[in-house]
Design an enzyme around this catalytic site. Structure first.
Site, short mmCIF file in Angstrom:
data_model
loop_
_atom_site.label_atom_id
_atom_site.label_comp_id
_atom_site.label_asym_id
_atom_site.label_seq_id
_atom_site.Cartn_x
_atom_site.Cartn_y
_atom_site.Cartn_z
N GLU A 185 -5.16 -0.19 9.93
CA GLU A 185 -6.53 0.10 9.50
C GLU A 185 -7.56 -0.91 10.01
OE1 GLU A 185 -3.45 0.46 6.13
OE2 GLU A 185 -4.24 -1.16 7.40
N ASP A 245 -1.21 -1.02 -1.76
CA ASP A 245 -1.07 -2.24 -2.58
C ASP A 245 -1.83 -2.10 -3.90
OD1 ASP A 245 0.25 -3.13 -0.35
OD2 ASP A 245 -1.44 -4.27 0.42
N ASP A 296 3.77 -1.22 8.81
CA ASP A 296 2.63 -1.59 7.98
C ASP A 296 1.31 -1.56 8.77
OD1 ASP A 296 1.28 -2.33 5.73
OD2 ASP A 296 2.17 -4.33 5.55
#
Length: 951
Positions: free
Chosen positions: A637, A701, A634
């Site tokens: 960024e 998401d 995950d």
């Protein structure tokens, strides 16, 4: 008796009370009274000279005054605006007298304040010369061969540079033995076509550099906004020499970049020239003017990188002397921005730039390229306003994306991409040109120009550079990968429920393997400590062995953060802090990030080789300890722009590279753990070369909603857009992820999202979402379990076809789920449709993306005969059999879509893998009891076509 003076005073008072005051219609009476009072005062002060008697000229009565008994009529009152103006006029002198600065203030504080505030603003306005500029050169026109396919031409008359590419529909003939023999004899290959792969705007500079502030607005963690303002910008480009190295297939162009004078500068220069001529100082004046301009040297290089790619590099003086003005010191100016400008046809459509969730055709937009959180809401109101009010920037915007891929492709098979990782903006707002604006503190920008005869050719050439994704292990497509948290008891209960319902389960993705916590903002999060929580999963090994005979595997989770905690959950954080393995702030302390009150975490510094080896060992240990066959890698960024890195690099030049570095760490860990080819991991963030390392991507998401800002529709658009930038294998969370107190996942949305993922995604993976106790879950009701079984069966039935598409992605870089623009580039309808897609070349799918919808409108592109995949029934209205590039037109039909039956069509001339996949779909339908008898296919109603604009 009363004194005479007091008696006269009382008499005068009674007279004033009894006599009414003057009316507005009697101004002259007031004047007479004032004159009498002045005469009285003059007598009291001893003035013995009597004033001259004044006579008043009486106006003769009009008819109106006679009608009113000789009285003059009242004039109308002035307007409110006039009254306001009069008030200002009366108050202005008093205000100036009170508040105007006196001389001492004006000469000190006031002047300093005006200088500090106004001079920078005037300076920016003064230097922003709004001119297209010009290009100057005495170099003669010439054409150079660059490899076997490119030719670069310089045209002195047009003052333009052009790179042409040789290819075309006869590409197979060119690769034939006959054509190769003709080329060997120096003869041309008949049927070969040549067109411009890239060209500059005639007469206009294609390289401009500028000085100006680059401001980074770091909002809540993971959200960034960058603004670049050019104060000093060059507008004249000279080409002084062109050098060609035939052996190395390299072309170097050198010259100067000059800032054109502002208008006032030009006037003053002419006056100065005149003065120098009169004083016989012309030579000295010319030398001064030549040295006073802002001038930077540059070098533009073109070099072949393979048969279909032309690499370019732009290098310039990043620091030069600034503009000279009379009586001023000449300062050094840093040229930290670049504009790369070149031509684009007015009708050319632009796609790609990574996963874009709100823009499909980018023409008319300026798209920033920066990786970050995509946001919650992304413009849907009032939700975005509410999120931004609580957590500034958390709502995101239309262009926010997890992927920073500076690569685009047009429907005319033209493509340019940057190989730098610095922040850039692709500006497609001009009608006949495109501007790539990049932040370049180091004075160097690199990229490549792609030549191709079609969009598949361009994607093949691009993925030759970016890397190609490999097929997933087949067990990952044997059923649903069920995402859940809650511990072994809940896992076993849900697993049993799905097994009794006949649902095939390929994996259990247990995100909370390291522990789970409930946050202060009401969502469930896992501990970021990357150690198995044996108090939460007391019998992890037993659970793994229990499900293994059924072909079900365990999967885990890891990300780029380490969470600070006083308990053993913060053990890795403390170790990384001691060894300096996390990015630092300017004070040398750990750069502490936070996404919620009371929780902080640090970010791994992947520019430190020791940190890379350390976290790689942790991931390998996770895989060996848990026996997991896959995991989510995950984030990636969040690198702040004001952080200090171990390597000393500037964060603005590393931020967009961080996702790629993170994917490479996970790939090496998978290889070391012996899972290459048998295991996989999936990434959210991406950079240019991420496909080389990541096994799979997911779209992030999305909101648990139907909207086109951040809901189910963006999952389709993001996948199609990413596929045009090398992300060939993607998927989304079934049902979406982000919920909030006003919006939770409904059963209808969850079921329609299952249908979408069964066709579109490389794997079928669910997620509980950030509020699992409020969202609908696949195991909640028997109806949901039954629907899950049907969609998983569809996914498994398509597995052989998807495996073949994965092999094709590995071989030529074509995405598994494709935008229609790939195979129908000149079809204007296909160019703008992002609600249906192609699965490979042969299957067309139109999922249900609207709440309560019972049918969908499907566009069938020309050049093929389309058959309903569920029934083998031909579409009631067929498109033209000739392609859109030859004038063929597609057809619109309307298809009923009861729950569980999305619209799917297959080409009649499809390959064997697609035809077999359609046959297996019909077998799944028969197991369910057959297609609903009331499901209809019909020509689209003309009124619907008019209302929806499908003409």
């Amino acid at each position: 008796s009363m004194p005479p003076s007091r008696g006269r005073a009382r008499e005068r008072a009674r007279t004033r009370v009894a006599t009414p005051g003057p009316s507005p219609s009697e101004p002259r009476a007031r004047g007479d009274a004032r004159e009498r009072s002045e005469d009285d005062r003059s007598q009291l002060t001893g003035n013995l000279v009597s004033p001259a008697p004044k006579t008043t000229a009486r106006r003769p009565p009009t008819s109106e005054t006679r009608a009113r008994g000789g009285l003059k009529s009242r004039s109308p009152p002035p307007s409110p605006l006039k009254r306001a103006v009069k008030r200002v006029q009366r108050a202005l002198p008093r205000f100036v007298a009170v508040y105007a600065p006196k001389l001492p203030i004006f000469s000190s504080a006031f002047v300093l304040l005006a200088y500090a505030v106004l001079v920078p603003a005037f300076g920016r306005a003064y230097h922003m010369v709004r001119t297209e500029g010009t290009i100057v050169s005495d170099v003669a026109s010439e054409t150079w061969e660059m490899g076997t396919r490119f030719k670069v031409s310089w045209d002195r008359e047009a003052r333009a540079l052009r790179a042409s590419y040789a290819g075309g529909a006869e590409r197979r003939e060119r690769n034939s033995v006959w054509c190769m023999m003709r080329i060997g004899r120096g003869e041309g290959c008949e049927g070969q076509k040549t067109w411009d792969a890239w060209s500059t705007v005639p007469g206009k500079p294609f390289v401009r550099v500028a000085n100006g502030p680059i401001r980074v607005h770091q909002l809540i963690s993971g959200h960034f906004k960058i603004t670049m303002k050019a104060i000093l910008k060059t507008s004249i480009q000279t080409i002084d020499e062109i050098e060609h190295d035939a052996q190395a297939n390299k072309l170097v162009m050198r010259g100067k970049l000059v800032k054109e004078d502002a208008r006032l500068d030009r006037w003053l220069t002419k006056l100065g020239d005149l003065s120098a001529h009169l004083r016989e100082r012309t030579v000295k004046r010319q030398a001064y003017v030549a040295q006073s301009k802002l001038v930077a040297s540059y070098e533009f290089t073109l070099e072949c990188d393979g048969e279909d790619r032309l690499a370019f590099a732009i290098d310039w003086d990043d620091e030069v002397p600034g503009v000279v003005r009379a009586g001023r010191r000449r300062r050094t100016v840093g040229l930290n921005q670049l504009d790369f400008v070149y031509a684009m046809d007015p009708d050319e459509r632009v796609y790609g730039l990574g996963e874009q969730f709100s823009s499909y055709n980018h023409r008319g937009r300026r798209v920033p390229v920066i990786t970050g959180e995509q946001g919650m809401g992304r413009g849907v109101q009032p939700l975005s306003f509410m999120f931004n009010s609580v957590f500034p920037g958390s709502a995101g915007s239309w262009h926010t994306t997890y992927t920073a891929i500076p690569h685009y492709i047009t429907h005319k098979a033209r493509s340019v991409f940057l190989t730098n990782y610095t922040y850039s903006e692709f500006d497609f707002t001009e009608e006949e040109s495109v501007v790539i604006r990049a932040a370049a503190p180091s004075g160097l920008i690199t990229g490549q120009i792609i030549g191709g005869s079609s969009i598949p050719d361009v994607l093949r050439a691009y993925t030759d550079y970016a890397g190609r994704m490999t097929p997933l292990p087949e067990w990952a497509m044997n059923g649903v990968i069920l995402g859940m948290t809650g511990g072994p008891q809940k896992v076993r209960q849900v697993y049993k429920t799905l097994g009794e319902g006949g649902v095939k389960v390929a994996g259990l993705w247990l995100q909370d393997w390291g522990g789970v916590r409930n946050t202060s903002i009401g969502i469930e999060r896992v501990w970021w400590n990357w150690r198995l929580d044996e108090t939460h999963y007391t019998d992890w090994d037993a659970l793994r062995e229990e499900i293994k005979p059924n072909g079900t595997h365990l999967l885990t989770y890891v990300n780029t953060f380490l969470m600070d905690a006083n308990s053993d959950k913060g053990l890795l954080y403390r170790e990384a802090k001691e060894k300096n393995y996390m990015v630092r702030d300017v004070k040398g302390e750990v750069y502490r990030l936070g996404s919620e009150p009371g929780v902080t975490f640090g970010l791994l510094d992947l520019s430190n080789p020791e940190c890379v080896a350390w976290i790689e060992d942790i991931i390998v240990d996770m895989l060996e300890t848990t026996g997991a066959m896959g995991w989510m890698a995950d984030f990636g960024e969040y690198l702040p722009f004001d952080a200090v890195l171990h390597s000393g690099e500037l964060p603005i030049e590393v931020h967009n590279r961080y996702p790629e570095d993170w994917a490479e760490v996970n790939r090496r860990a998978m290889r070391r753990a012996g899972l290459e080819g048998t295991g996989f991991f999936w990434s959210r963030s991406a950079s240019t070369k991420s496909p080389k390392h990541s096994a799979l991507f997911w779209l992030g998401d999305q909101m648990v909603s139907w909207d086109a800002y951040d809901g189910i529709k963006t999952a389709v658009l993001g996948g199609l857009s990413g596929g045009l930038s090398g992300l060939t294998l993607t998927h989304s969370d079934v049902g979406g992820y982000t919920a909030h107190p006003l919006k939770h996942r409904s059963e209808e949305l969850l079921m329609r999202w299952m249908e979408l993922n069964a066709f579109a995604d490389a794997i079928f993976r669910t997620h509980q979402g950030n509020r699992p106790h409020h969202n609908a879950q696949p195991w909640n009701t028997p109806e949901l379990v039954e629907h899950l079984k049907f969609c998983v069966d569809i996914h498994v039935a398509l597995k052989p076809y998807k495996v073949e598409l994965m092999r094709e992605a590995q071989a030529v870089g074509l995405p598994m789920t494709r935008s229609m623009i790939i195979h129908y580039p000149y079809d204007t309808n296909a160019a703008n449709i992002a609600t249906q897609f192609l699965l490979g070349r042969d299957i067309l799918v139109a999922p249900v993306l609207d709440k309560g919808a019972t049918h969908v409108h499907v566009y069938l592109p020309p050049g093929d005969v389309w058959v309903d995949a569920w029934t083998t029934q031909r579409a009631p209205v067929q498109p033209d059999l000739i392609g859109s590039d030859e004038g063929g037109r597609g057809s619109w039909i309307t298809v009923d879509t009861p729950m569980g039956w999305p619209a799917a069509f297959v080409r009649k001339s499809a390959g064997k893998f697609a035809l077999r996949a359609a046959a297996r779909l019909r077998d799944v339908a028969m197991e369910k009891g057959g297609v609903p008898p009331k499901r209809r296919l019909r020509a689209m109603d003309p009124v619907d076509r008019i209302v929806l604009g499908f003409l």
